[in-house]
Design an enzyme around this catalytic site. Structure first.
Site, PDB file in Angstrom:
ATOM      1  N   GLY A  41      14.056  -4.246  14.946  1.00 12.00           N
ATOM      2  CA  GLY A  41      12.770  -3.991  15.579  1.00 12.00           C
ATOM      3  C   GLY A  41      12.783  -4.045  17.091  1.00 12.00           C
ATOM      4  O   GLY A  41      11.792  -3.731  17.726  1.00 12.00           O
ATOM      5  N   CYS A  42      13.893  -4.455  17.680  1.00  9.82           N
ATOM      6  CA  CYS A  42      13.986  -4.520  19.135  1.00  9.82           C
ATOM      7  C   CYS A  42      14.671  -3.252  19.630  1.00  9.82           C
ATOM      8  O   CYS A  42      15.513  -2.683  18.936  1.00  9.82           O
ATOM      9  CB  CYS A  42      14.776  -5.758  19.551  1.00  9.82           C
ATOM     10  SG  CYS A  42      14.656  -6.133  21.304  1.00  9.82           S
ATOM     11  N   GLU A  43      14.315  -2.807  20.831  1.00  7.01           N
ATOM     12  CA  GLU A  43      14.890  -1.558  21.325  1.00  7.01           C
ATOM     13  C   GLU A  43      16.369  -1.680  21.677  1.00  7.01           C
ATOM     14  O   GLU A  43      17.074  -0.684  21.733  1.00  7.01           O
ATOM     15  CB  GLU A  43      14.092  -1.019  22.513  1.00  7.01           C
ATOM     16  CG  GLU A  43      14.058  -1.906  23.719  1.00  7.01           C
ATOM     17  CD  GLU A  43      13.058  -1.427  24.747  1.00  7.01           C
ATOM     18  OE1 GLU A  43      13.499  -1.119  25.862  1.00  7.01           O
ATOM     19  OE2 GLU A  43      11.861  -1.360  24.449  1.00  7.01           O
ATOM     20  N   ALA A  44      16.854  -2.882  21.906  1.00  7.76           N
ATOM     21  CA  ALA A  44      18.281  -3.114  22.165  1.00  7.76           C
ATOM     22  C   ALA A  44      18.830  -3.995  21.044  1.00  7.76           C
ATOM     23  O   ALA A  44      18.073  -4.690  20.370  1.00  7.76           O
ATOM     24  CB  ALA A  44      18.459  -3.808  23.513  1.00  7.76           C
ATOM     25  N   THR A 109       8.433  -3.079  21.454  1.00  7.86           N
ATOM     26  CA  THR A 109       9.697  -3.252  20.729  1.00  7.86           C
ATOM     27  C   THR A 109      10.383  -4.565  21.111  1.00  7.86           C
ATOM     28  O   THR A 109      11.004  -5.197  20.268  1.00  7.86           O
ATOM     29  CB  THR A 109      10.656  -2.068  20.960  1.00  7.86           C
ATOM     30  OG1 THR A 109      10.820  -1.867  22.358  1.00  7.86           O
ATOM     31  CG2 THR A 109      10.136  -0.808  20.306  1.00  7.86           C
TER      32      THR A 109
END
Length: 124
Positions: A41-44, A109
């Protein structure tokens, strides 16, 4: 460092403190990273590991591919390392970053990744 962020006059100063904080978060080896839980769910890329201690508290490891996230993770770890499951179950990540004057500037995000960590903490 937490007090410096709270007292920063503007977002640019807070951002600079977060980037400075990222330098304190150790980069795990590939073997260590493989033993950490991947957070969705995190962009990185984001990884998190819970390490139960004999005294009933927990220590944590965290790492992200993004420098800003590493700064946020370092700040988070300063607050949650050494706490009991009861304390961690009551911890609110959004409130923590709100109190630092950061949450409103985080992308959805990034917040999603942090919310996933909160879920882990609440399930200890």
């Amino acid at each position: 460092m937490l007090e410096n962020i709270k007292q920063a006059k503007n977002w640019e100063d807070r951002y600079r403190f977060i980037i400075q904080a990222s330098k304190h978060l150790p980069q795990p080896s590939l073997d260590e990273l493989a033993q950490m839980q991947s957070i969705q769910g995190c962009e990185a890329g984001l990884w998190f590991k819970t390490i139960p201690q004999n005294d009933g508290t927990f220590q944590f490891q965290a790492y992200s591919e993004a420098r800003i996230m590493n700064g946020l993770l370092w700040l988070l770890l300063q607050n949650i390392n050494g706490q009991t499951s009861n304390q961690l179950q009551q911890f609110n990540i959004r409130q923590f970053f709100d109190e630092l004057g950061i949450a409103s500037r985080l992308s959805e995000t990034r917040l999603n990744g942090l919310k996933q960590i909160q879920e882990i903490l609440h399930n200890l």
